[in-house]
Design an enzyme around this catalytic site. Structure first.
Site, PDB file in Angstrom:
ATOM      1  N   HIS A 242       0.832  -1.221   0.000  1.00  0.00           N
ATOM      2  CA  HIS A 242       0.000   0.000   0.000  1.00  0.00           C
ATOM      3  C   HIS A 242       0.865   1.269   0.000  1.00  0.00           C
ATOM      4  O   HIS A 242       0.792   2.085  -0.906  1.00  0.00           O
ATOM      5  CB  HIS A 242      -0.877   0.059   1.260  1.00  0.00           C
ATOM      6  CG  HIS A 242      -1.797  -1.084   1.463  1.00  0.00           C
ATOM      7  ND1 HIS A 242      -2.911  -1.285   0.684  1.00  0.00           N
ATOM      8  CD2 HIS A 242      -1.798  -2.079   2.390  1.00  0.00           C
ATOM      9  CE1 HIS A 242      -3.559  -2.353   1.130  1.00  0.00           C
ATOM     10  NE2 HIS A 242      -2.908  -2.857   2.153  1.00  0.00           N
TER      11      HIS A 242
HETATM   12  C1  BDR Z   1      -3.043   1.390   5.150  1.00  0.00           C
HETATM   13  O1  BDR Z   1      -3.354   0.947   6.467  1.00  0.00           O
HETATM   14  C2  BDR Z   1      -2.187   0.573   7.152  1.00  0.00           C
HETATM   15  O2  BDR Z   1      -2.382  -0.622   7.844  1.00  0.00           O
HETATM   16  C3  BDR Z   1      -1.076   0.506   6.129  1.00  0.00           C
HETATM   17  O3  BDR Z   1       0.155   0.909   6.698  1.00  0.00           O
HETATM   18  C4  BDR Z   1      -1.533   1.451   5.046  1.00  0.00           C
HETATM   19  O4  BDR Z   1      -1.094   2.769   5.292  1.00  0.00           O
HETATM   20  C5  BDR Z   1      -3.714   0.467   4.166  1.00  0.00           C
HETATM   21  O5  BDR Z   1      -5.096   0.518   4.323  1.00  0.00           O
END
Ligand code: BDR
Ligand code: CA
Length: 318
Positions: A242
């Site tokens: 992500h």
């Molecule tokens: C986002 O949520 C967090 O758990 C990750 O680091 C990322 O920024 C993804 O939905």
């Protein structure tokens, strides 16, 4: 061309940590600071993790400013040990950092840096946006001074990953997201629609670990719990990159399909709290407030990520 100067506002977090690695492995980027926020774990842990990962990278010269512990309005909300492990970065067990955060709170640090050089700093919020929203509220000149925001957050056509409707970072502080979305700062949004197309696979981690280095080992150890989570709850082997994908906006923008849209966020307290809504049909008649990534050549990004991790691992070898 000179590198893009960036500050990452972050809640490390496994994929946050991988973002720092990618930033430092990318000549197109100059990482100038990290500001920390609650999110994947509490802000004490996210700050310690930020310092510890920079030490692993021999990059303690990069400032870390500790930020907000709580969201504007939501109850205490952390993503939980199942996703990012007890420490926030899996089984990485990094030593306690020797370096300390700067004396300024992240909100004041962000304001100071933006106002010192208006139009120079691109800010990458990759956690809940509490610090950014409070900087906007505290200093009216802040929004005009920031060059651009590249945000990891939201789910536009895709479902959510923390509720059926909402993505984690936005859901953790929807009121902050609302302030940021309507701030007038130029925004590029990297939502789940594209991040779920960028999956790091177990064989990728094996490939990287052919190089013996504290970096390749860190990636392996950080990511193991994260991968277990995806296998157990989302039914596939691998994990989504992500946060690192935000950097592709600088490094490889040609990988994305972008559209300009008016995007808002649900701040009500019902089942769609934190849902991001794009006005595809232009029914609100409001002008677009951001550029949204709706498609990406995911495997090409993962290859780029791996190549840079390999180069970084070779440069910090045993
Ligand atoms: C986002 O949520 C967090 O758990 C990750 O680091 C990322 O920024 C993804 O939905
Ligand atoms: Ca994050």
């Amino acid at each position: 061309m000179s590198p893009t100067r960036i500050i990452i506002d972050t809640d490390p977090g496994v994929d946050d940590a991988l973002t720092f690695l990618l930033a430092l492995a990318s000549p197109e980027i100059k990482l100038e600071a990290l500001t920390t926020v609650h999110g994947n774990t509490n802000v004490e842990n996210t700050t310690r993790n930020a310092l510890a990962v920079l030490e692993l990278l021999n990059a303690s010269h990069i400032s870390v400013a500790k930020g907000t512990a709580l969201s504007l309005h939501m109850p205490v909300h952390i993503s939980g040990d199942a996703v990012h492990g007890l420490s926030g970065i899996g089984n990485s067990n990094l030593p306690e950092p020797k370096s300390k955060p700067v004396d300024l709170h992240a909100i004041d640090y962000l304001i100071e840096r933006a106002l010192a050089e208006p139009g120079e700093i691109t800010l990458f919020p990759i956690g809940p946006m509490t610090n950014v929203a409070l900087a906007i509220r505290k200093e009216p000149r802040f929004a005009k001074a920031v060059k651009e925001l590249v945000i990891m957050g939201g789910a536009i056509r895709s479902g959510g990953n923390i509720t059926p409707a909402a993505e984690f970072n936005i859901h953790a502080d929807p009121h902050a997201a609302h302030i940021v979305f309507h701030s007038g700062i130029p925004i590029t949004l990297i939502p789940l629609d594209v991040t779920y197309k960028c999956l790091l696979l177990p064989e990728d981690v094996e490939r990287l670990n052919k190089i013996s280095s504290p970096i390749s080992r860190f990636v392996r150890d950080a990511i193991s719990i994260y991968m277990d989570f995806y296998k157990q709850y989302e039914g596939f082997k691998g994990c989504a990159l992500h946060d690192p994908l935000t950097l592709a906006v600088i490094i490889a923008p040609e990988l994305f399909t972008f559209e300009n849209h008016y995007v808002d966020v649900d701040t009500s307290s019902g089942i769609s709290t934190g849902k991001t809504l794009a006005d595809f049909m232009k029914v609100s008649k409001k002008p677009a407030n951001m550029k949204v990534a709706l498609d990406v050549r995911g495997r090409d990004f993962v290859e780029l990520f791996l190549e840079r991790m390999e180069t970084l691992s070779r440069s910090i070898s045993d």
